[in-house]
Design a protein around this motif. Sequence first.
Motif, short mmCIF file in Angstrom:
data_model
loop_
_atom_site.label_atom_id
_atom_site.label_comp_id
_atom_site.label_asym_id
_atom_site.label_seq_id
_atom_site.Cartn_x
_atom_site.Cartn_y
_atom_site.Cartn_z
N ILE A 72 0.86 -1.18 0.00
CA ILE A 72 0.00 0.00 0.00
C ILE A 72 0.90 1.23 0.00
CG2 ILE A 72 -1.83 1.28 1.18
CD1 ILE A 72 -2.66 -1.35 2.53
N THR A 86 -7.92 -0.73 -4.57
CA THR A 86 -7.12 -1.94 -4.37
C THR A 86 -7.07 -2.71 -5.67
OG1 THR A 86 -7.73 -2.10 -2.04
CG2 THR A 86 -6.94 -4.11 -3.12
N VAL A 145 -5.02 -2.65 5.86
CA VAL A 145 -5.64 -1.32 5.76
C VAL A 145 -5.78 -0.70 7.15
CG1 VAL A 145 -7.74 -0.08 5.10
CG2 VAL A 145 -6.83 -1.88 3.61
N THR A 154 -9.64 2.69 1.16
CA THR A 154 -9.62 1.91 -0.08
C THR A 154 -10.97 1.83 -0.75
OG1 THR A 154 -8.70 -0.09 -1.07
CG2 THR A 154 -10.07 -0.38 0.90
#
Length: 391
Positions: A72, A86, A145, A154
């Motif tokens: 990420i 994503t 996340v 996301t």
Amino acid sequence: MTTDSSVFETDLATLRRLLGPPREAEGGFVRWTNVELLDGSSGAAVAEAYDTLHHEEVLYHHDAATGLRTIIAIHSTALGPALGGTRWYPYEDAEAALRDVLRLSLAMTAKSAVAGLDLGGGKAAVIGSPADRTPGQLAAYARAVNHLAGRYITTTDVGTTTADLDALSEFTSHIVGTSPERGGSGDTSALTAETVMLGMRAALQVAFGDESLEGRRVVVVGVGKVGGRVARACAAAGASVGVADVWSEGAERLAAEIGADVLDPATAYTEPCDVLSPNALGGVLNEQSIPELRCRVICGAANNQLLRDPEDAELLGEHGILYAPDYVVSAGGVINVAVELDGYSEERARAIAARVYPTTLEILELSERLAISTADAALRRVEHRIAAQVV
């Protein structure tokens, strides 16, 4: 995905080579801050507030139990939390995934800034085939996340669906784009196509002194969810439409529906037309392709259409082609999901999306007035927005 621990060591070695030593590494989570690629391929910073050289943060996570591998990237949180989709894709290796999220998160910062949203730019990559995805991997990804504590939000991208977001929402609140049943906005393609059409009309106004599509020739390359809607809107507005897609059956079905003609995707970009609308792959506007183009305006939803930004925008200008920057005109999707953060309202989303017409017009007119490329003009808009916030 494999659960072989050697994969973790290989990924980590690759990321250390590109990013240097991490700031922290614990429990399968490895984090870098103030990120710059050590091989120099990030490019040169071309603006002060919109820093194209550095990213705030990169997080790598390998979940040994499920085999999940994810990276990420957070480019900027100057305007707010970093929003970005994503991408669940079978990347060749961690380097390919890293380069993708760094590039795409940078673009998301620009897209949110120019759309007037109080959000930054981020992107996530999960290394693996979406066909092999398991519920356990979704849960593990949600933990990654959550590890970023709200700095990253996301949503969907290549290889992820609204159903996946609904599943993720069981484990994280840092998510938008879920189904209406879950309080989300659902499919964003309608508003994305709407902002592309707003940008197209602005570009026509600048190029021809008339925003009408009546009698214009429009070639739409890529007729999926967004491109298909763009083609329908152009046909409904009186344009002569040509459509092309690698999925020939879909192109033929759409052509029959709207009275368009089907073009060979291998040659569609060189078709004579008033407007070329790329809605499929990125990087299609480059040193090789641009001299072959026979259009006056380019306006579509495909991300990163310029292989080199802003150099290829300058080359387009030299060939008399007006390029509407893709991240400006395709903002409908990010606008749609961003509105969810305060409770989704279609009316509010459409009101924000309506700004794309005057924004595109101002950028294109600034380009003409200062004799700079439209990409440079858009970058000035992004820089001004971010600089105003950080001062």
